[in-house]
Design a protein around this motif. Structure first.
Motif, PDB file in Angstrom:
ATOM      1  N   GLU A  91      -4.437   4.580   4.451  1.00 46.66           N
ATOM      2  CA  GLU A  91      -5.789   4.168   4.097  1.00 46.66           C
ATOM      3  C   GLU A  91      -6.729   4.484   5.270  1.00 46.66           C
ATOM      4  OE1 GLU A  91      -7.626   0.422   1.600  1.00 46.66           O
ATOM      5  OE2 GLU A  91      -6.119   0.020   3.135  1.00 46.66           O
ATOM      6  N   ARG A 125      -1.655   6.819  -4.326  1.00 50.76           N
ATOM      7  CA  ARG A 125      -2.430   5.731  -4.942  1.00 50.76           C
ATOM      8  C   ARG A 125      -3.364   6.283  -6.013  1.00 50.76           C
ATOM      9  NH1 ARG A 125      -2.371   5.109   0.376  1.00 50.76           N
ATOM     10  NH2 ARG A 125      -4.504   5.854   0.719  1.00 50.76           N
ATOM     11  N   LEU A 142       0.861  -1.167   0.000  1.00 52.38           N
ATOM     12  CA  LEU A 142       0.000   0.000   0.000  1.00 52.38           C
ATOM     13  C   LEU A 142       0.907   1.230   0.000  1.00 52.38           C
ATOM     14  CD1 LEU A 142      -2.890   1.110   0.126  1.00 52.38           C
ATOM     15  CD2 LEU A 142      -2.650   1.200   2.610  1.00 52.38           C
ATOM     16  N   ASP A 143       0.950   1.901  -1.155  1.00 50.24           N
ATOM     17  CA  ASP A 143       1.843   3.038  -1.315  1.00 50.24           C
ATOM     18  C   ASP A 143       1.241   4.315  -0.726  1.00 50.24           C
ATOM     19  OD1 ASP A 143       3.824   1.611  -2.701  1.00 50.24           O
ATOM     20  OD2 ASP A 143       2.714   1.799  -4.579  1.00 50.24           O
TER      21      ASP A 143
END
Length: 510
Positions: free
Chosen positions: A417, A391, A387-388
């Motif tokens: 996130e 995004r 998870l960068d």
């Protein structure tokens, strides 16, 4: 009984120095585990003193594998050696690999040292490394352009100091096979304590002779070969592992040696690396290229039909290029997808299987058949992608032939996130790809130089997944990004976002 030749794989060190072949930590660990499955004897995991990231990667690989030796490379300097040991010490069988140049041109112009001073440095470095482990390798950098009698002395001193392996590299790919045979034979005949160590060879491919030189050295008595999967590496690359191993296997009567390589894992290993670094295997690549077992000539086809040995000196099965019974499509269940992942060498947990299953279903709705290469690309893209920080959420791209220039409207998320900030913009470009990139640059806030942009089809057909690789540079920091998608524009945007995330991380580590 055949002698044993040890396979020293430097894909994760010298190979990663190949432009565009940079791997992150997770990718290096996955490749290391595949190399262990392949049966290499030693993995050179990196150059620990080079950066904190390299140190951590070597340390993680040392912990991740069990049945293979893990080596770290270091200069013949006390601080380098200490740092190398810190990185590899938790491996089941750690190795310190230290090196120093021995050719006149390197000693004079690079080191500024006399031959006598170099001898003292070699002795000191090997003895220091020996305090940590008996598994010490010394490399005489640019050995193939060194004075032969000086090379004899270097080898004797290194062995006397405790080196169990002495590497005689063709560092600049200058030597020819008959010369290299003579160099190794001269050392075998003249080094007094030669029986106390293994002679290794590490050949570069600048003149296209890396594999031939390595094989010549094996005939002369070398019993360790240093190589990389697909021959990737500095400049024109290294001796290709697959070429070396299959030459030794196919021509056993000439070499009378054996390796511990599981040859059926050769093609899966090459495909794994190709997917990770985003570089396709050339169709005409020896051993593993798409054309390696293809026959178009009518005479050849007739001969192969009557007896495969007429035109095939090895079989596809022998390198793991086998047809399989499980065909993945839109009607496949999760068990079939799990089985296919296992066939490809991936051990996924139930959550990862469900992620892969959804990705396979989505792709199967767009194309008639999902190939092994597709499944592997989906695993790397959907299961293992971190998870960068930046995004890509959504994108709409316009491309036409009229007066309205190409433009892209892009939506991206920034931050963790659940707490992410959403940003939107629209930008014009010279083409649809450039427009997508310009909109991404605008949202991220930097405009890097695009050094490499590469697009390749993962499989055949107009519905094939597009595999995109980019290399960017900003403020003297470079990063590589890769992505796969059925839409080449989307794959390009995802690859750029991946590169920008890696660029940010590289700047933090710098």
């Amino acid at each position: 009984m055949a002698d044993r030749v040890y396979v020293f794989d430097t894909t994760l060190r010298d190979g990663e120095q190949s432009p565009g072949a940079t791997m992150n930590l997770d990718e290096k660990i996955r490749m290391a585990r595949q190399l262990e499955t392949l049966g290499v004897d030693i993995i050179e995991a990196g150059f620990p003193i080079a950066s904190q990231g390299d140190f951590e990667a070597v340390q993680a690989i040392a912990k991740a594998v069990d049945s293979v030796q893990v080596a770290g490379l270091c200069r013949a300097v006390v601080g380098d050696i200490d740092r190398c040991w810190e990185a590899v010490k938790e491996a089941k069988n750690p190795r310190i690999h230290t090196f120093l140049a021995t050719s006149e041109i390197h000693m004079k112009h690079k080191l500024g040292k006399t031959a006598d001073e170099v001898i003292v440095m070699i002795d000191k470095a090997v003895r220091h490394a020996k305090q940590y482990t008996d598994n010490v390798e010394f490399s005489a950098e640019d050995a193939s352009r060194s004075d032969w009698d000086f090379l004899v002395k270097v080898t004797e001193v290194a062995i006397e100091a405790g080196a169990k392996v002495v590497n005689i590299p063709d560092t600049v790919g200058y030597t020819q096979p008959f010369e290299y045979y003579d160099i190794i034979k001269y050392l075998m005949d003249n080094v007094k304590n030669i029986d106390d160590a293994i002679i290794s060879v590490h050949c570069h491919n600048d003149l296209g002779s890396a594999v031939a030189n390595t094989l010549a050295a094996v005939r002369a008595g070398a019993r360790q070969v240093e190589c990389t999967v697909l021959g990737i590496g500095e400049r024109a690359g290294n001796a290709a592992l697959e070429d070396l191993v299959m030459a030794l296997n196919t021509r056993k009567e000439l070499y009378n040696v054996e390796t511990g390589i599981v040859t059926e894992q050769i093609f899966p290993s090459c495909r794994r690396l190709s997917q990770i670094i985003g570089m396709p295997i050339p169709p005409n690549k020896a051993i593993v290229g798409a054309n390696a077992f293809a026959h178009e000539s009518g005479i050849h086809q007739d001969g192969v039909i009557k007896n495969r040995l007429t035109y095939e000196i090895m079989t596809p099965d022998s390198i793991g290029r086998t047809s399989n019974d499980i065909v993945i499509g839109k009607h496949s269940g999760s068990h079939a997808v799990k089985k296919k992942a296992e066939e490809l060498g991936y051990s996924l947990d139930e959550e990862q299987i469900q992620i892969l299953f959804k990705a396979v279903k989505d792709l199967a709705d767009k194309k008639e058949q999902v190939f092994d290469e597709d499944v592997e690309a989906l695993i790397l893209e959907n299961v293992y992608r971190r998870l960068d920080r930046f995004r890509l959420v959504d994108m709409s791209v316009f491309s036409g032939t009229g007066d309205v220039p190409p433009h892209a409207a892009t939506v991206m998320e920034f931050g963790a996130e659940g707490e992410a900030e959403v940003k939107r913009t629209s930008k014009f470009g010279e083409g649809s790809i450039d427009a997508a990139f310009q909109s991404i640059y605008s949202l991220v806030g930097i405009s890097p130089k695009l050094e490499v942009y590469s697009v390749n089809a993962v499989t055949e057909g107009s519905d094939a997944l597009a595999s995109v690789a980019v290399r960017i540079e900003h403020d003297n920091v470079k990063a590589v990004g890769r992505a796969n998608d059925g839409d080449v524009v989307k794959a390009s945007a995802l690859a750029m976002v991946n590169a920008l995330n890696r660029l940010e991380k590289a700047k933090e580590e710098k």
